[in-house]
Enzyme design. Structure first.
Site, PDB file in Angstrom:
ATOM      1  N   HIS A  74     -29.984  16.883   9.539  1.00 28.36           N
ATOM      2  CA  HIS A  74     -28.918  17.138  10.517  1.00 28.36           C
ATOM      3  C   HIS A  74     -27.537  16.861   9.933  1.00 28.36           C
ATOM      4  O   HIS A  74     -26.590  16.668  10.690  1.00 28.36           O
ATOM      5  CB  HIS A  74     -29.146  16.276  11.768  1.00 28.36           C
ATOM      6  N   HIS A  75     -27.433  16.802   8.608  1.00 32.69           N
ATOM      7  CA  HIS A  75     -26.107  16.492   8.038  1.00 32.69           C
ATOM      8  C   HIS A  75     -25.113  17.613   8.342  1.00 32.69           C
ATOM      9  O   HIS A  75     -23.915  17.401   8.308  1.00 32.69           O
ATOM     10  CB  HIS A  75     -26.197  16.241   6.522  1.00 32.69           C
ATOM     11  N   LYS A 133     -37.646  24.721   9.849  1.00 36.36           N
ATOM     12  CA  LYS A 133     -38.692  25.750   9.726  1.00 36.36           C
ATOM     13  C   LYS A 133     -39.654  25.614  10.894  1.00 36.36           C
ATOM     14  O   LYS A 133     -39.878  24.506  11.386  1.00 36.36           O
ATOM     15  CB  LYS A 133     -39.483  25.566   8.421  1.00 36.36           C
ATOM     16  N   SER A 191     -27.962  35.728   7.161  1.00 32.88           N
ATOM     17  CA  SER A 191     -28.133  35.147   8.500  1.00 32.88           C
ATOM     18  C   SER A 191     -26.874  34.378   8.906  1.00 32.88           C
ATOM     19  O   SER A 191     -26.464  34.409  10.068  1.00 32.88           O
ATOM     20  CB  SER A 191     -29.329  34.196   8.529  1.00 32.88           C
ATOM     21  N   LYS A 209     -31.285  25.497  10.315  1.00 30.90           N
ATOM     22  CA  LYS A 209     -31.594  26.923  10.157  1.00 30.90           C
ATOM     23  C   LYS A 209     -32.880  27.077   9.377  1.00 30.90           C
ATOM     24  O   LYS A 209     -33.089  26.393   8.373  1.00 30.90           O
ATOM     25  CB  LYS A 209     -30.452  27.560   9.352  1.00 30.90           C
ATOM     26  N   LYS A 266     -31.637  24.915  -0.052  1.00 30.87           N
ATOM     27  CA  LYS A 266     -31.227  26.318  -0.219  1.00 30.87           C
ATOM     28  C   LYS A 266     -29.835  26.545   0.367  1.00 30.87           C
ATOM     29  O   LYS A 266     -28.961  27.139  -0.265  1.00 30.87           O
ATOM     30  CB  LYS A 266     -32.256  27.202   0.508  1.00 30.87           C
TER      31      LYS A 266
HETATM   32  P1  NAD Z   1     -44.091  39.388   5.227  1.00 25.22           P
HETATM   33  O1  NAD Z   1     -45.073  38.966   6.245  1.00 25.22           O
HETATM   34  O2  NAD Z   1     -43.111  40.465   5.560  1.00 25.22           O
HETATM   35  O3  NAD Z   1     -44.805  39.853   3.867  1.00 25.22           O
HETATM   36  C1  NAD Z   1     -45.746  39.123   3.171  1.00 25.22           C
HETATM   37  C2  NAD Z   1     -46.674  40.100   2.457  1.00 25.22           C
HETATM   38  O4  NAD Z   1     -47.521  39.362   1.574  1.00 25.22           O
HETATM   39  C3  NAD Z   1     -47.558  40.879   3.416  1.00 25.22           C
HETATM   40  O5  NAD Z   1     -47.459  42.255   3.125  1.00 25.22           O
HETATM   41  C4  NAD Z   1     -48.958  40.332   3.130  1.00 25.22           C
HETATM   42  O6  NAD Z   1     -49.992  41.290   3.312  1.00 25.22           O
HETATM   43  C5  NAD Z   1     -48.829  39.930   1.669  1.00 25.22           C
HETATM   44  N1  NAD Z   1     -49.809  38.923   1.246  1.00 25.22           N
HETATM   45  C6  NAD Z   1     -50.287  37.865   1.932  1.00 25.22           C
HETATM   46  N2  NAD Z   1     -51.134  37.148   1.184  1.00 25.22           N
HETATM   47  C7  NAD Z   1     -51.196  37.772  -0.018  1.00 25.22           C
HETATM   48  C8  NAD Z   1     -51.905  37.517  -1.235  1.00 25.22           C
HETATM   49  N3  NAD Z   1     -52.701  36.466  -1.344  1.00 25.22           N
HETATM   50  N4  NAD Z   1     -51.727  38.369  -2.273  1.00 25.22           N
HETATM   51  C9  NAD Z   1     -50.899  39.434  -2.175  1.00 25.22           C
HETATM   52  N5  NAD Z   1     -50.197  39.717  -1.050  1.00 25.22           N
HETATM   53  C10 NAD Z   1     -50.341  38.895   0.009  1.00 25.22           C
HETATM   54  O7  NAD Z   1     -43.335  38.032   4.813  1.00 25.22           O
HETATM   55  P2  NAD Z   1     -41.910  37.886   4.115  1.00 25.22           P
HETATM   56  O8  NAD Z   1     -40.896  37.702   5.194  1.00 25.22           O
HETATM   57  O9  NAD Z   1     -41.736  38.935   3.089  1.00 25.22           O
HETATM   58  O10 NAD Z   1     -42.084  36.458   3.426  1.00 25.22           O
HETATM   59  C11 NAD Z   1     -42.762  36.303   2.178  1.00 25.22           C
HETATM   60  C12 NAD Z   1     -42.349  34.986   1.539  1.00 25.22           C
HETATM   61  O11 NAD Z   1     -40.911  34.993   1.370  1.00 25.22           O
HETATM   62  C13 NAD Z   1     -42.657  33.730   2.341  1.00 25.22           C
HETATM   63  O12 NAD Z   1     -42.934  32.687   1.429  1.00 25.22           O
HETATM   64  C14 NAD Z   1     -41.351  33.440   3.062  1.00 25.22           C
HETATM   65  O13 NAD Z   1     -41.228  32.069   3.397  1.00 25.22           O
HETATM   66  C15 NAD Z   1     -40.357  33.834   1.983  1.00 25.22           C
HETATM   67  N6  NAD Z   1     -39.016  34.132   2.471  1.00 25.22           N
HETATM   68  C16 NAD Z   1     -38.805  35.084   3.437  1.00 25.22           C
HETATM   69  C17 NAD Z   1     -37.512  35.337   3.855  1.00 25.22           C
HETATM   70  C18 NAD Z   1     -37.191  36.439   4.839  1.00 25.22           C
HETATM   71  O14 NAD Z   1     -35.998  36.721   5.048  1.00 25.22           O
HETATM   72  N7  NAD Z   1     -38.170  37.100   5.434  1.00 25.22           N
HETATM   73  C19 NAD Z   1     -36.430  34.606   3.332  1.00 25.22           C
HETATM   74  C20 NAD Z   1     -36.674  33.647   2.350  1.00 25.22           C
HETATM   75  C21 NAD Z   1     -37.979  33.429   1.930  1.00 25.22           C
END
Ligand code: NAD
Length: 451
Positions: free
Chosen positions: A63-64, A105, A362, A69, A93
């Site tokens: 909460h700093h 989260k 965001s 987010k 981040k």
């Molecule tokens: P998403 O649900 O849109 O996509 C994830 C994809 O990974 C899916 O298509 C799924 O089928 C595939 N998948 C799952 N397990 C798998 C495996 N074992 N092997 C291969 N493919 C696999 O999710 P996203 O929003 O793209 O998020 C993915 C990662 O990125 C997460 O770790 C999330 O925390 C991180 N992230 C997302 C955002 C964002 O803006 N969405 C921002 C920062 C970090």
């Protein structure tokens, strides 16, 4: 396997970096703890009339700065340890890319594929109601975003539920980001994380000295890339690396398997093939691999894990052949595997930097919601720029967002790299953590401890 729990891994990375700082131990302890975490259950009605109990979590790491987010994920392995670790990563981040938020989260333990759209809407709205009751959502308190298994559709339901519960909050739309543009979202948020991965890698690959150390030529052009997960982050990262960076996508892993093609895979054609057949397998010109995770071991220049945590552990790290691992997912490399890759001279680009494009845009969306006006609608260059280019204000917003994101990623990398080289820190991850700790500790030291 001696792998630590996810939150323990984040603490391990933090402690290694903290040893290179000179802040009082009490401040460092305060930074790394989770400020609040809640676990709750609620019932939802399935379409067949049955009632099912759903588990949800939200962790607010620091909460700093307020609001906190961080995304909300829908996945079967969501648990308290995971949301705590991901919330902590969000704090670091945000500090790295100078976004003035604390980290948070949330997650719901479901497989989104098992539910109809109306069921997902009921889950999302009830989850939002529970967060509201507990003071874990609000434009000045805690602002969710999408993550694994969620997207703009869920964010629109969250915004609508919060607005219904807080009708007098004029800033209600700022309670969540990555909304559809029609619901107060910002142009460019959908692809922001993947685009940020591209901008980050473009900057990293432009440093000839570092590329030479890896035995690579400078620039993204012709770099051989493997992507794990073709979801929001992985698809956009692959698309921009290929279309704008001139890289070759030589391997892709998805849930159903992995494919390899040394001559390159057209990302849009692969997406169309997956939409038609339900799978990335049997893609013309590519070879199906015998096992999905062998895709991580394809010989390539850049490996982009963009699915979930622990894709690279001590089980497979010794067989990783990439020269650069860009952690587009959160926590895809275990802390021990990361050390191992470092010892082998592989450059690991830490998640807290390389996937920060999402939270950066965001932040722009949240500012737009608080300003109640879109970027580009009013401004000194507005009239002349539009007259000159004949473009709509939305186009201005799109370009402003892209430019600001590119600058943010490039500047953050230069800061991390400068620290890494000047202080001869062991790795980019340690450098990124040191940078984040300096900023968060600085905030604590400036205000002291209440009361
Ligand atoms: P998403 O649900 O849109 O996509 C994830 C994809 O990974 C899916 O298509 C799924 O089928 C595939 N998948 C799952 N397990 C798998 C495996 N074992 N092997 C291969 N493919 C696999 O999710 P996203 O929003 O793209 O998020 C993915 C990662 O990125 C997460 O770790 C999330 O925390 C991180 N992230 C997302 C955002 C964002 O803006 N969405 C921002 C920062 C970090």
């Amino acid at each position: 396997m001696s792998e630590l729990k996810f939150f323990e891994q984040v603490i391990r990375n933090f402690d290694k970096a903290a040893a290179f700082t000179e802040h009082p131990v009490g401040i460092l302890d305060q930074i790394k703890q989770i400020n609040s975490v809640i676990h709750f259950t609620f019932p939802i009605k399935r379409d067949d009339g049955s009632i099912q109990v759903v588990h949800g979590w939200r962790a607010e790491h620091s909460h700093h700065k307020l609001p906190t987010k961080g995304g909300i994920r829908y996945a079967t392995r969501v648990n308290e340890d995971e949301v705590m670790a991901l919330a902590a990563l969000m704090t670091y981040k945000c500090a790295i890319v100078n976004v003035p938020f604390g980290g948070a989260k949330g997650g719901v333990r479901i497989d989104a594929q098992d539910y109809s759209e109306t069921e997902l809407e009921r889950i999302t709205r009830r989850f939002t109601f529970e967060l509201f009751k507990k003071n874990f959502i609000g434009p000045g308190l805690d602002v969710p975003a999408p993550d694994f298994g969620t997207g703009p559709r869920e964010m629109a339901w969250i915004a609508d539920t919060y607005s219904t519960l807080a009708p007098h909050d004029i800033n209600a739309l700022g309670c969540v980001t990555a909304k559809p543009v029609s619901e107060g979202g910002i142009d460019g948020r959908v692809e922001a994380t993947g685009r940020g991965v591209f901008y980050g890698l473009r900057e990293i690959c432009s440093v000839a000295e570092d590329m030479r150390d890896l035995g690579l030529s400078p620039g993204l052009e012709g770099k051989r890339v493997v992507v794990q997960g073709l979801g929001n982050v992985g698809y956009h990262a692959a698309k921009f690396l290929q279309e704008d960076g001139g890289a070759e996508i030589v391997g892709v892993l998805e849930y159903e398997g992995a494919i390899a093609a040394p001559k390159g895979i057209n990302v849009e054609a692969l997406m169309a093939h997956r939409r038609e057949t339900g799978s990335i397998l049997s893609f013309p010109g590519a070879t199906d691999l015998a096992e999905r995770d062998l895709g991580l071991e394809i010989d390539c220049d850049i490996l982009v894990p963009a699915a979930l945590e622990n894709a690279i552990t001590m089980d497979n790290a010794p067989r990783i052949k990439a020269k650069i691992v860009a952690e587009a997912a959160n926590g895809p490399t275990s802390s021990e595997a990361s050390d191992h890759l470092f010892e082998r001279g592989i450059m690991v680009i830490p998640d807290a930097f390389i996937n920060a494009g999402g939270v950066t845009v965001s932040y722009f969306e949240w500012l737009k919601n608080l300003n109640h006006v879109s970027f580009g609608r009013i401004g000194p260059n507005h009239l002349s720029a539009n007259k000159r280019m004949g473009q709509a204000p939305e186009q201005d917003e799109h370009e402003l967002v892209r430019g600001a994101l590119a600058d943010t990623m490039a500047l953050a990398y230069r800061e991390i790299r400068e620290l890494w080289r000047r202080r001869t820190l062991p790795s980019l991850r340690i450098a990124a953590f040191v940078l984040a700790i300096e900023k968060v500790a600085g905030a604590y030291e400036a205000v002291g401890v209440f009361p």
